[in-house]
Design a protein around this motif. Structure first.
Motif, PDB file in Angstrom:
ATOM      1  N   THR A  27       0.833  -1.207   0.000  1.00 22.18           N
ATOM      2  CA  THR A  27       0.000   0.000   0.000  1.00 22.18           C
ATOM      3  C   THR A  27       0.867   1.256   0.000  1.00 22.18           C
ATOM      4  O   THR A  27       0.537   2.250  -0.642  1.00 22.18           O
ATOM      5  CB  THR A  27      -0.912   0.010   1.244  1.00 22.18           C
ATOM      6  N   LEU A  28       1.973   1.218   0.708  1.00 21.04           N
ATOM      7  CA  LEU A  28       2.873   2.365   0.821  1.00 21.04           C
ATOM      8  C   LEU A  28       3.668   2.624  -0.453  1.00 21.04           C
ATOM      9  O   LEU A  28       4.016   3.770  -0.748  1.00 21.04           O
ATOM     10  CB  LEU A  28       3.833   2.141   2.004  1.00 21.04           C
ATOM     11  N   LEU A  29       3.938   1.589  -1.223  1.00 30.38           N
ATOM     12  CA  LEU A  29       4.828   1.704  -2.383  1.00 30.38           C
ATOM     13  C   LEU A  29       4.480   2.836  -3.343  1.00 30.38           C
ATOM     14  O   LEU A  29       5.368   3.634  -3.683  1.00 30.38           O
ATOM     15  CB  LEU A  29       4.919   0.367  -3.137  1.00 30.38           C
ATOM     16  N   PRO A  30       3.249   2.996  -3.816  1.00 27.66           N
ATOM     17  CA  PRO A  30       2.987   4.066  -4.792  1.00 27.66           C
ATOM     18  C   PRO A  30       3.291   5.468  -4.269  1.00 27.66           C
ATOM     19  O   PRO A  30       3.907   6.277  -4.975  1.00 27.66           O
ATOM     20  CB  PRO A  30       1.494   3.914  -5.120  1.00 27.66           C
ATOM     21  N   THR A  31       2.888   5.765  -3.041  1.00 29.16           N
ATOM     22  CA  THR A  31       3.165   7.106  -2.509  1.00 29.16           C
ATOM     23  C   THR A  31       4.637   7.267  -2.157  1.00 29.16           C
ATOM     24  O   THR A  31       5.190   8.366  -2.281  1.00 29.16           O
ATOM     25  CB  THR A  31       2.277   7.427  -1.294  1.00 29.16           C
ATOM     26  N   ALA A  32       5.287   6.180  -1.741  1.00 26.88           N
ATOM     27  CA  ALA A  32       6.725   6.238  -1.459  1.00 26.88           C
ATOM     28  C   ALA A  32       7.517   6.498  -2.741  1.00 26.88           C
ATOM     29  O   ALA A  32       8.498   7.248  -2.733  1.00 26.88           O
ATOM     30  CB  ALA A  32       7.181   4.945  -0.792  1.00 26.88           C
ATOM     31  N   LEU A  33       7.084   5.886  -3.846  1.00 23.66           N
ATOM     32  CA  LEU A  33       7.759   6.127  -5.131  1.00 23.66           C
ATOM     33  C   LEU A  33       7.604   7.581  -5.573  1.00 23.66           C
ATOM     34  O   LEU A  33       8.555   8.185  -6.079  1.00 23.66           O
ATOM     35  CB  LEU A  33       7.207   5.189  -6.209  1.00 23.66           C
ATOM     36  N   ALA A  36       9.882   9.543  -3.477  1.00 24.17           N
ATOM     37  CA  ALA A  36      11.271   9.287  -3.880  1.00 24.17           C
ATOM     38  C   ALA A  36      11.689  10.170  -5.049  1.00 24.17           C
ATOM     39  O   ALA A  36      12.834  10.655  -5.099  1.00 24.17           O
ATOM     40  CB  ALA A  36      11.461   7.809  -4.237  1.00 24.17           C
ATOM     41  N   THR A  37      10.786  10.401  -5.978  1.00 28.13           N
ATOM     42  CA  THR A  37      11.078  11.284  -7.108  1.00 28.13           C
ATOM     43  C   THR A  37      11.423  12.686  -6.609  1.00 28.13           C
ATOM     44  O   THR A  37      12.397  13.294  -7.047  1.00 28.13           O
ATOM     45  CB  THR A  37       9.868  11.346  -8.062  1.00 28.13           C
ATOM     46  N   LEU A  73      20.557  -5.573  -0.135  1.00 22.99           N
ATOM     47  CA  LEU A  73      19.385  -6.404   0.146  1.00 22.99           C
ATOM     48  C   LEU A  73      18.103  -5.734  -0.344  1.00 22.99           C
ATOM     49  O   LEU A  73      17.300  -6.346  -1.046  1.00 22.99           O
ATOM     50  CB  LEU A  73      19.297  -6.672   1.653  1.00 22.99           C
ATOM     51  N   CYS A  74      17.919  -4.478   0.010  1.00 22.57           N
ATOM     52  CA  CYS A  74      16.679  -3.773  -0.335  1.00 22.57           C
ATOM     53  C   CYS A  74      16.609  -3.405  -1.813  1.00 22.57           C
ATOM     54  O   CYS A  74      15.522  -3.275  -2.369  1.00 22.57           O
ATOM     55  CB  CYS A  74      16.542  -2.510   0.512  1.00 22.57           C
ATOM     56  N   GLY A  75      17.745  -3.246  -2.451  1.00 19.82           N
ATOM     57  CA  GLY A  75      17.773  -2.880  -3.867  1.00 19.82           C
ATOM     58  C   GLY A  75      17.880  -4.062  -4.802  1.00 19.82           C
ATOM     59  O   GLY A  75      17.886  -3.899  -6.022  1.00 19.82           O
ATOM     60  N   PRO A  83      12.611  -0.384  -6.507  1.00 18.59           N
ATOM     61  CA  PRO A  83      12.447   0.880  -7.244  1.00 18.59           C
ATOM     62  C   PRO A  83      12.722   2.121  -6.387  1.00 18.59           C
ATOM     63  O   PRO A  83      13.192   3.136  -6.900  1.00 18.59           O
ATOM     64  CB  PRO A  83      10.984   0.850  -7.704  1.00 18.59           C
ATOM     65  N   LEU A  84      12.447   2.035  -5.091  1.00 17.71           N
ATOM     66  CA  LEU A  84      12.770   3.144  -4.191  1.00 17.71           C
ATOM     67  C   LEU A  84      14.278   3.342  -4.119  1.00 17.71           C
ATOM     68  O   LEU A  84      14.781   4.462  -4.249  1.00 17.71           O
ATOM     69  CB  LEU A  84      12.278   2.866  -2.769  1.00 17.71           C
ATOM     70  N   VAL A  85      14.973   2.243  -3.879  1.00 17.58           N
ATOM     71  CA  VAL A  85      16.434   2.299  -3.754  1.00 17.58           C
ATOM     72  C   VAL A  85      17.039   2.858  -5.034  1.00 17.58           C
ATOM     73  O   VAL A  85      17.956   3.678  -4.987  1.00 17.58           O
ATOM     74  CB  VAL A  85      17.013   0.907  -3.422  1.00 17.58           C
ATOM     75  N   GLU A  86      16.510   2.461  -6.166  1.00 13.67           N
ATOM     76  CA  GLU A  86      17.026   2.941  -7.448  1.00 13.67           C
ATOM     77  C   GLU A  86      16.920   4.451  -7.559  1.00 13.67           C
ATOM     78  O   GLU A  86      17.828   5.105  -8.068  1.00 13.67           O
ATOM     79  CB  GLU A  86      16.253   2.256  -8.587  1.00 13.67           C
TER      80      GLU A  86
END
Length: 192
Positions: A27-33, A36-37, A73-75, A83-86
């Protein structure tokens, strides 16, 4: 530590090196991405202005690990958070602290690092706004650090939780919550 790293302001990136392998991570991934931008753009501007960048990251209970291993590990492939790490991958010139719990100050060398850098103002970014970011903001406030918490550079699992945490940081802690693009070169220099 190089003298050029002395600055009265620093950019703190909280938990963006993250596998998001917990309940709610999807659930967090889209807003975290999206955050991240904005963090990546702010980081480029801060780095160009000579502002130190510090990553504060959970150690995920990996007491024999180090930050480079956490990044790998996370990337890595198969990590939901890759994708966040990237987007916000640490550079060799960045600082880091591993934290065992929510606040980036709790049982870490962050306070000592900030003192050595000469930091009196802190830009907080990262995830989750209603957990690790607000806990760090509270501890920063106790240490009399002036706070910026760019509202487009943080994320939580829900918009309501994100907005409520931002309001606490703005109203109760005196945090400046303007968007990251509006943090100016004058803010980086401390002249307003």
């Amino acid at each position: 530590m190089a003298d050029r790293d002395r600055s009265d302001i620093a950019l703190l990136i909280i938990d963006m090196v993250n596998a998001l392998d917990f309940d709610g991570g999807e659930t967090l991934l889209p807003t975290a991405l999206e955050a991240a931008t904005h963090i990546a753009a702010l980081k480029r501007r801060a780095t160009d202005a000579g502002v130190p960048v510090i990553y504060a990251n959970d150690n995920y209970g990996q007491w024999r690990s180090d930050f480079h291993r956490v990044v790998a590990l996370c990337g890595g492939s198969g990590s939901r958070g890759a994708p966040l790490v990237e987007q916000v991958r640490p550079e060799a010139t960045d600082y880091f602290v591993l934290k065992p719990s929510n606040s980036a100050f709790h049982q870490t060398p962050l306070e000592r690092l900030l003192d050595e850098l000469g930091v009196r103002r802190l830009i907080l970014t990262g995830i989750a706004t209603d957990s690790c970011v607000v806990a760090t903001a509270m501890d920063a406030n106790v240490r009399d650090l002036k706070l910026f918490v760019p509202r487009d550079c943080v994320a939580a699992e829900t918009a309501e939780r994100n907005d409520a945490a931002l309001e606490v940081m703005r109203a109760s802690l005196g945090g400046d919550t303007r968007i990251g693009a509006r943090i100016t070169a004058d803010d980086f220099r401390g002249t307003q």
